[in-house]
Design an enzyme around this catalytic site. Structure first.
Site, PDB file in Angstrom:
ATOM      1  N   THR A  86     103.662 123.548  15.473  1.00 28.87           N
ATOM      2  CA  THR A  86     104.849 124.110  16.132  1.00 28.87           C
ATOM      3  C   THR A  86     105.499 123.001  16.958  1.00 28.87           C
ATOM      4  OG1 THR A  86     103.439 124.917  17.943  1.00 28.87           O
ATOM      5  CG2 THR A  86     104.004 126.477  16.196  1.00 28.87           C
ATOM      6  N   PHE A 156      92.333 126.108  23.551  1.00 29.96           N
ATOM      7  CA  PHE A 156      92.316 125.293  24.773  1.00 29.96           C
ATOM      8  C   PHE A 156      91.462 124.057  24.499  1.00 29.96           C
ATOM      9  CE2 PHE A 156      92.879 129.731  26.010  1.00 29.96           C
ATOM     10  CZ  PHE A 156      94.030 129.663  26.775  1.00 29.96           C
ATOM     11  N   ARG A 158      90.928 119.964  24.107  1.00 27.21           N
ATOM     12  CA  ARG A 158      91.366 118.624  24.476  1.00 27.21           C
ATOM     13  C   ARG A 158      91.011 117.675  23.342  1.00 27.21           C
ATOM     14  NH1 ARG A 158      87.667 117.695  29.327  1.00 27.21           N
ATOM     15  NH2 ARG A 158      86.328 118.831  27.882  1.00 27.21           N
ATOM     16  N   CYS A 277     100.576 118.387  23.069  1.00 26.95           N
ATOM     17  CA  CYS A 277     100.691 119.685  23.755  1.00 26.95           C
ATOM     18  C   CYS A 277     101.594 119.657  24.973  1.00 26.95           C
ATOM     19  CB  CYS A 277      99.297 120.188  24.146  1.00 26.95           C
ATOM     20  SG  CYS A 277      98.256 120.615  22.751  1.00 26.95           S
TER      21      CYS A 277
END
Length: 447
Positions: A86, A156, A158, A277
């Site tokens: 996205t 979530f 990283r 992000c």
């Protein structure tokens, strides 16, 4: 459970492999035949620490496979996790990949009574799953929600720590629009004992964006304060932040001593945030707010500070050294953070392009990301020499810039850097530990 994961990027592949490792039967769908072929022989096409070993393990157990055939994979699945990209398009979220994927799933649902829960894992702005996704599914299937399930399960993860983050989740958000999907999500994550948040899909979407927006805000406010410390003089922003970190609301004092939560790593001066992000998510949330008539003053400020922060490096160097034309400059670190090959929105891109505009003689090193960096900067890469051994370049360099917090760069303090300028843009090394170079950093006035 039988799970289909649509998309094999950082989120999709890590999610699929980790779910398989916890006992589920997972099929990962990707349009790229070469990627599917690689995955099926245990070779991931992205770098993520621990991923190759885990992928080989779940392939050997026959709990994971990859395919290009979406319909064949979902006809036996209970949940289809959508994990496609996205990206940001002029500051707004681009949902074209989500839309295309959902239409394909809807076309399959039109041909079968099979009940499937479609769960969005991609990061999408609040209100996407229960409007765009639902409407596309209903239109392309000719059915209403109830004949299929709908959910939203944000990630979530990283980069560089994604396997650990998934396998040892701190919380799992179970967004749902129907009870059957909630029951399936509960079963999917039954092997995890962490806190689970059960909400509607809009709330699930907002939790993800709020999480990233708040972390990005912390980074930008610390960087703005660091710039002020440098302007005031006689103040080191790192000393200031050490004092702030000791507030017991940040670092609680327990019977075992003072805790040092990972959140404190977001409260260190540097050259700005990047990656796949934070920049796009903050931009997308700002754009959504503005479309609803809100000024979004805070998020505007977060993005403005971050956009300007990498420019501090060349600006400070020029104030200290004068013109940089012809100055031999070594840039250490090209990814947006350590332990990844991802250079999306990396501060290093802006730093290197600023150096080239100043006509510096630039060499670069990164343990993982050099090839991706070359692609990211295009023709400008022809003006850079990329090194496979940064230590060997120290003798050549007049200026050394630490652009990521990669631990190996701490070795600079033990190398022959006398007479050189070291710009520590990530506040990685302690100059008092014996660095003989002229040490520059964010958040300190020039001597």
């Amino acid at each position: 459970m039988r799970i289909t994961v649509v998309g094999s990027g950082y989120v999709g592949l890590v999610s699929g492999v980790c779910l398989a490792a916890r006992g589920h039967d997972v099929t990962c769908v990707d349009l790229r035949k070469d990627v599917v072929a690689q995955l099926n022989v245990g070779v991931p096409h992205i770098y993520e620490r621990g991923l190759p070993e885990l992928l080989k393990s779940v392939l050997a157990s026959a709990r994971f496979r990859a395919t290009t055939d979406l319909h064949a994979s979902i006809e036996i699945a209970e949940i289809a996790l959508i994990a496609v990209g996205t990206p940001s398009e002029n500051g707004a979220i681009d949902l074209s990949a989500v839309r295309h994927c959902v239409r394909q799933i809807g076309a399959y649902l039109a041909t079968t009574p099979h009940h499937l829960s479609v769960v969005v894992k991609s990061t999408v702005i609040p209100g996407t799953t229960d409007t765009l996704v639902r409407e596309e599914l209903e239109h392309s299937s000719g059915k209403k929600i109830g004949a299929f399930g709908l959910g939203m399960n944000p990630e979530f993860l990283r980069e560089g720590e994604a396997i650990e983050d998934f396998m040892q989740s701190d919380r799992i958000v179970l967004g749902h629009e129907d009870e059957r999907t909630l029951v399936r999500l509960e079963e999917l994550y039954a092997p995890w004992s962490c806190d689970k948040v059960r909400v509607n899909t809009r709330t699930a979407e907002m939790i993800k964006y709020a999480n990233n927006a708040i972390l990005a805000t912390q980074i930008s406010v610390v960087n703005e304060l660091a710039n002020l410390c440098a302007a005031v003089g006689g103040v080191d922003a790192l000393d200031v932040m050490r004092g702030v970190h000791l507030d017991k609301r940040w670092s609680p004092i327990t019977a075992l001593g003072r805790l040092a939560p990972q959140i404190l790593t977001y409260l260190i001066p540097g050259c700005g945030f990047g990656g796949s992000c934070f920049p796009k998510d903050v931009q997308a949330l700002r754009t959504q707010g503005q479309s609803l008539g809100l000024p979004m003053n805070m998020l505007n400020a977060v993005l403005d500070v971050n956009a300007a922060q990498p420019g501090q490096i060349v600006s400070i160097l020029e104030r200290k050294l004068g013109a940089l034309s012809g100055r031999r400059t070594l840039v250490l670190g090209l990814s947006f953070k350590p332990n990844t090959d991802d250079v999306r929105e990396s501060a290093s891109i802006k730093i290197v392009l600023d150096l080239l505009r100043a006509e510096a003689d630039v060499r670069c090193y990164d343990p993982l990301a050099m090839e991706n960096f070359k692609l990211a900067i295009g023709i400008a890469a022809d003006r850079i020499q990329f090194s496979s051994d940064w230590r060997r370049e120290i003798e050549w360099a007049e200026i050394v810039i630490i652009a990521t917090r990669t631990r190996e760069y701490c070795e600079l303090t033990s190398l022959r850097v006398a007479g050189k300028t070291v710009f520590d843009a990530r506040r990685l090394i302690n100059p008092a530990a014996g660095c003989s170079a002229d040490y520059l950093s964010i958040g300190r006035r020039l001597n």
